[in-house]
Scaffold this motif. Sequence first.
Motif, PDB file in Angstrom:
ATOM      1  N   MET A   4       0.954  -1.128   0.119  1.00 36.87           N
ATOM      2  CA  MET A   4       0.077   0.012   0.052  1.00 36.87           C
ATOM      3  C   MET A   4       0.700   1.294   0.079  1.00 36.87           C
ATOM      4  O   MET A   4       1.864   1.316   0.715  1.00 36.87           O
ATOM      5  CB  MET A   4      -0.789  -0.019   1.291  1.00 36.87           C
ATOM      6  N   THR A   5       0.715   2.101  -0.907  1.00 34.34           N
ATOM      7  CA  THR A   5       1.515   3.300  -0.948  1.00 34.34           C
ATOM      8  C   THR A   5       0.674   4.734  -0.633  1.00 34.34           C
ATOM      9  O   THR A   5       1.318   5.618  -0.908  1.00 34.34           O
ATOM     10  CB  THR A   5       2.078   3.455  -2.498  1.00 34.34           C
ATOM     11  N   SER A   6      -0.580   4.595  -0.500  1.00 28.96           N
ATOM     12  CA  SER A   6      -1.338   5.715  -0.194  1.00 28.96           C
ATOM     13  C   SER A   6      -1.887   5.533   1.139  1.00 28.96           C
ATOM     14  O   SER A   6      -2.074   4.545   1.911  1.00 28.96           O
ATOM     15  CB  SER A   6      -2.365   5.856  -1.256  1.00 28.96           C
ATOM     16  N   MET A   7      -2.414   6.773   1.772  1.00 29.56           N
ATOM     17  CA  MET A   7      -3.110   6.985   2.921  1.00 29.56           C
ATOM     18  C   MET A   7      -3.999   7.729   2.928  1.00 29.56           C
ATOM     19  O   MET A   7      -4.056   8.684   2.334  1.00 29.56           O
ATOM     20  CB  MET A   7      -2.307   6.880   4.214  1.00 29.56           C
ATOM     21  N   LYS A   8      -5.080   7.933   3.886  1.00 31.30           N
ATOM     22  CA  LYS A   8      -5.960   8.928   4.234  1.00 31.30           C
ATOM     23  C   LYS A   8      -5.553   9.842   5.206  1.00 31.30           C
ATOM     24  O   LYS A   8      -4.731   9.478   6.197  1.00 31.30           O
ATOM     25  CB  LYS A   8      -7.439   8.190   4.462  1.00 31.30           C
ATOM     26  N   ALA A   9      -5.525  11.313   5.113  1.00 37.69           N
ATOM     27  CA  ALA A   9      -5.111  12.358   5.899  1.00 37.69           C
ATOM     28  C   ALA A   9      -5.956  13.549   5.691  1.00 37.69           C
ATOM     29  O   ALA A   9      -6.587  13.691   4.578  1.00 37.69           O
ATOM     30  CB  ALA A   9      -3.756  12.669   5.474  1.00 37.69           C
ATOM     31  N   LEU A  10      -5.998  13.943   6.833  1.00 41.63           N
ATOM     32  CA  LEU A  10      -6.830  15.573   6.743  1.00 41.63           C
ATOM     33  C   LEU A  10      -5.736  16.460   6.325  1.00 41.63           C
ATOM     34  O   LEU A  10      -4.683  16.522   7.125  1.00 41.63           O
ATOM     35  CB  LEU A  10      -7.379  15.744   8.093  1.00 41.63           C
ATOM     36  N   VAL A  11      -6.182  17.285   5.366  1.00 40.74           N
ATOM     37  CA  VAL A  11      -4.970  18.301   5.105  1.00 40.74           C
ATOM     38  C   VAL A  11      -5.672  19.813   5.276  1.00 40.74           C
ATOM     39  O   VAL A  11      -6.840  19.892   4.661  1.00 40.74           O
ATOM     40  CB  VAL A  11      -4.705  18.028   3.468  1.00 40.74           C
ATOM     41  N   LEU A  12      -5.152  20.646   5.951  1.00 40.93           N
ATOM     42  CA  LEU A  12      -5.544  22.203   6.055  1.00 40.93           C
ATOM     43  C   LEU A  12      -4.947  22.848   4.814  1.00 40.93           C
ATOM     44  O   LEU A  12      -3.716  22.913   4.984  1.00 40.93           O
ATOM     45  CB  LEU A  12      -5.197  22.546   7.439  1.00 40.93           C
ATOM     46  N   GLU A  13      -5.745  23.360   4.062  1.00 38.50           N
ATOM     47  CA  GLU A  13      -5.104  24.170   3.106  1.00 38.50           C
ATOM     48  C   GLU A  13      -5.424  25.796   3.059  1.00 38.50           C
ATOM     49  O   GLU A  13      -4.567  26.548   2.754  1.00 38.50           O
ATOM     50  CB  GLU A  13      -5.841  23.716   1.643  1.00 38.50           C
ATOM     51  N   THR A  14      -6.282  26.037   3.819  1.00 34.77           N
ATOM     52  CA  THR A  14      -6.612  27.506   4.289  1.00 34.77           C
ATOM     53  C   THR A  14      -6.921  27.764   5.734  1.00 34.77           C
ATOM     54  O   THR A  14      -7.504  27.273   6.422  1.00 34.77           O
ATOM     55  CB  THR A  14      -7.618  28.177   3.284  1.00 34.77           C
ATOM     56  N   TYR A  15      -6.033  28.601   6.220  1.00 36.03           N
ATOM     57  CA  TYR A  15      -6.399  29.013   7.643  1.00 36.03           C
ATOM     58  C   TYR A  15      -7.974  29.457   8.071  1.00 36.03           C
ATOM     59  O   TYR A  15      -8.315  30.166   7.072  1.00 36.03           O
ATOM     60  CB  TYR A  15      -5.351  30.165   8.110  1.00 36.03           C
ATOM     61  N   GLY A  16      -8.260  28.794   8.952  1.00 35.64           N
ATOM     62  CA  GLY A  16      -9.814  29.227   9.372  1.00 35.64           C
ATOM     63  C   GLY A  16     -10.763  28.278   8.588  1.00 35.64           C
ATOM     64  O   GLY A  16     -11.975  28.347   8.706  1.00 35.64           O
ATOM     65  N   GLY A  57       6.355  22.097  10.568  1.00 37.49           N
ATOM     66  CA  GLY A  57       6.457  21.628   9.239  1.00 37.49           C
ATOM     67  C   GLY A  57       6.342  20.066   9.113  1.00 37.49           C
ATOM     68  O   GLY A  57       6.642  19.534   8.214  1.00 37.49           O
ATOM     69  N   HIS A  58       6.458  19.512  10.463  1.00 37.18           N
ATOM     70  CA  HIS A  58       6.251  18.137  10.742  1.00 37.18           C
ATOM     71  C   HIS A  58       4.905  17.551  10.319  1.00 37.18           C
ATOM     72  O   HIS A  58       3.862  18.107  11.039  1.00 37.18           O
ATOM     73  CB  HIS A  58       7.029  17.511  11.918  1.00 37.18           C
ATOM     74  N   GLN A  59       4.770  16.481   9.841  1.00 38.19           N
ATOM     75  CA  GLN A  59       3.541  15.981   9.506  1.00 38.19           C
ATOM     76  C   GLN A  59       2.833  15.330  10.887  1.00 38.19           C
ATOM     77  O   GLN A  59       3.486  14.792  11.703  1.00 38.19           O
ATOM     78  CB  GLN A  59       3.440  14.671   8.572  1.00 38.19           C
ATOM     79  N   GLY A  60       1.698  15.796  11.035  1.00 33.09           N
ATOM     80  CA  GLY A  60       0.953  15.518  12.288  1.00 33.09           C
ATOM     81  C   GLY A  60       0.004  14.238  12.319  1.00 33.09           C
ATOM     82  O   GLY A  60       0.353  13.509  11.297  1.00 33.09           O
ATOM     83  N   SER A  61      -0.724  14.102  13.127  1.00 32.83           N
ATOM     84  CA  SER A  61      -1.339  12.602  13.511  1.00 32.83           C
ATOM     85  C   SER A  61      -2.831  12.655  12.996  1.00 32.83           C
ATOM     86  O   SER A  61      -3.321  11.342  13.297  1.00 32.83           O
ATOM     87  CB  SER A  61      -1.349  12.239  14.863  1.00 32.83           C
ATOM     88  N   LEU A  62      -3.291  13.508  12.154  1.00 34.51           N
ATOM     89  CA  LEU A  62      -4.558  13.392  11.653  1.00 34.51           C
ATOM     90  C   LEU A  62      -4.372  12.582  10.250  1.00 34.51           C
ATOM     91  O   LEU A  62      -4.706  12.864   9.165  1.00 34.51           O
ATOM     92  CB  LEU A  62      -5.284  14.637  11.541  1.00 34.51           C
ATOM     93  N   ALA A  63      -3.932  11.632  10.367  1.00 33.96           N
ATOM     94  CA  ALA A  63      -3.598  10.641   9.068  1.00 33.96           C
ATOM     95  C   ALA A  63      -3.414   9.025   9.468  1.00 33.96           C
ATOM     96  O   ALA A  63      -3.418   8.770  10.666  1.00 33.96           O
ATOM     97  CB  ALA A  63      -2.274  11.037   8.400  1.00 33.96           C
ATOM     98  N   GLU A  64      -3.442   7.990   8.653  1.00 34.73           N
ATOM     99  CA  GLU A  64      -3.419   6.883   8.931  1.00 34.73           C
ATOM    100  C   GLU A  64      -2.067   6.481   9.215  1.00 34.73           C
ATOM    101  O   GLU A  64      -1.781   5.256  10.022  1.00 34.73           O
ATOM    102  CB  GLU A  64      -3.996   5.760   7.790  1.00 34.73           C
ATOM    103  N   TYR A  65      -1.067   7.034   8.775  1.00 33.93           N
ATOM    104  CA  TYR A  65       0.447   6.954   9.016  1.00 33.93           C
ATOM    105  C   TYR A  65       1.458   7.992   9.238  1.00 33.93           C
ATOM    106  O   TYR A  65       0.895   9.252   8.742  1.00 33.93           O
ATOM    107  CB  TYR A  65       1.048   5.903   7.854  1.00 33.93           C
ATOM    108  N   ALA A  66       2.205   7.984  10.045  1.00 37.01           N
ATOM    109  CA  ALA A  66       3.381   8.954  10.121  1.00 37.01           C
ATOM    110  C   ALA A  66       4.549   8.566  10.244  1.00 37.01           C
ATOM    111  O   ALA A  66       4.646   7.486  10.896  1.00 37.01           O
ATOM    112  CB  ALA A  66       2.997  10.158  11.200  1.00 37.01           C
TER     113      ALA A  66
END
Length: 329
Positions: free
Chosen positions: A1-13, A96-105
């Motif tokens: 498996m090469t992909s994962m689900k993650a929540l991404v914030l693209e715009t503040y607020g 800039g370090h990936q956070g934990s709202l994702a399936e992997y880190a």
Amino acid sequence: MTSMKALVLETYGDEFSLNNIARPVAAEGQVLVRIKASGVNPLDTKIRAGQADHARHPLPAILGIDLAGVVEAVGPGVTGFRTGDEVYGMTGGVGGHQGSLAEYAAVDARLLALKPSNLSMREAAALPLVTITAWEGLVDRVGVKAGQRVLVIGGAGGVGHIAVQIARAVGAEVYAVDSATKADYIRSLGATPIDYTVETVEDYVARYTDGKGFDVVYDTLGGPNLDNAFKAVKRFGHVVTSLGWGTHALAPLSFKGGTYSGVFTLLPLLSGEGREHHGEIMREAAKLVEAGKLAPNLDPRRFTLETVIDAHKAVEERTASGKLVVDID
């Protein structure tokens, strides 16, 4: 498996986007963690709102500072963990370090420790940031010890309830300032509750210390509470705060010959210095947990990647009755 689900914030607020992105790979000194739970902290909501420049987390970003999960793979040079280990730690979501709202880190192994065996993943994910903050204040800065009178301002809050338990674990006599609704919980931790709406600083200093003041005061709230801490500490005592921002008069502390320390828990993640110590703190915390001397206070509500925004709203609206945790897997 090469992909994962993650929540991404693209715009503040704005709200998060649930995306499929490339799964990270454990590099030198890193561990790939399959994340089971992600702790929610007030700082996460401030980063999302664009109100936390000190966290230095550029967009687009994956938030989430605390995690608990299972080691999926170990990178080159890592000897302290192996595949299948259950771990927890404060590992990303800032700088800039990936956070934990994702399936992997893929995280720096120095930041991790084995999860306490008697905690669920949810419970473990609630501990890292608040525990490190409390520990750095009471143990690293103050060297809290048995017999001392310790006052925790905001004693039922995230950092506060852990600080109370750490101080109690070493045999200190602990007092906790909070609202009347938190009194029973504070008593259950072995501390004496103080209702700030009823008693002034002068009142409780007189009542509990014969007017001498407390040996140690840990302010977890900042603002006028730090000024109150200067009033509450005894001569030659020590004040520590995790929110020492703003402008404060030091005269009340200086006239007592007191000392002051600040805690900035994010520094090892932002600078790269001192990361080993964060792992050490989590290992020591695990010992306290397994000895029955430390436990997180969890809000019973459950959240997923699809409903994280509801958890953020609960923090912002101050409706949480304990630490909030997101179930990832």
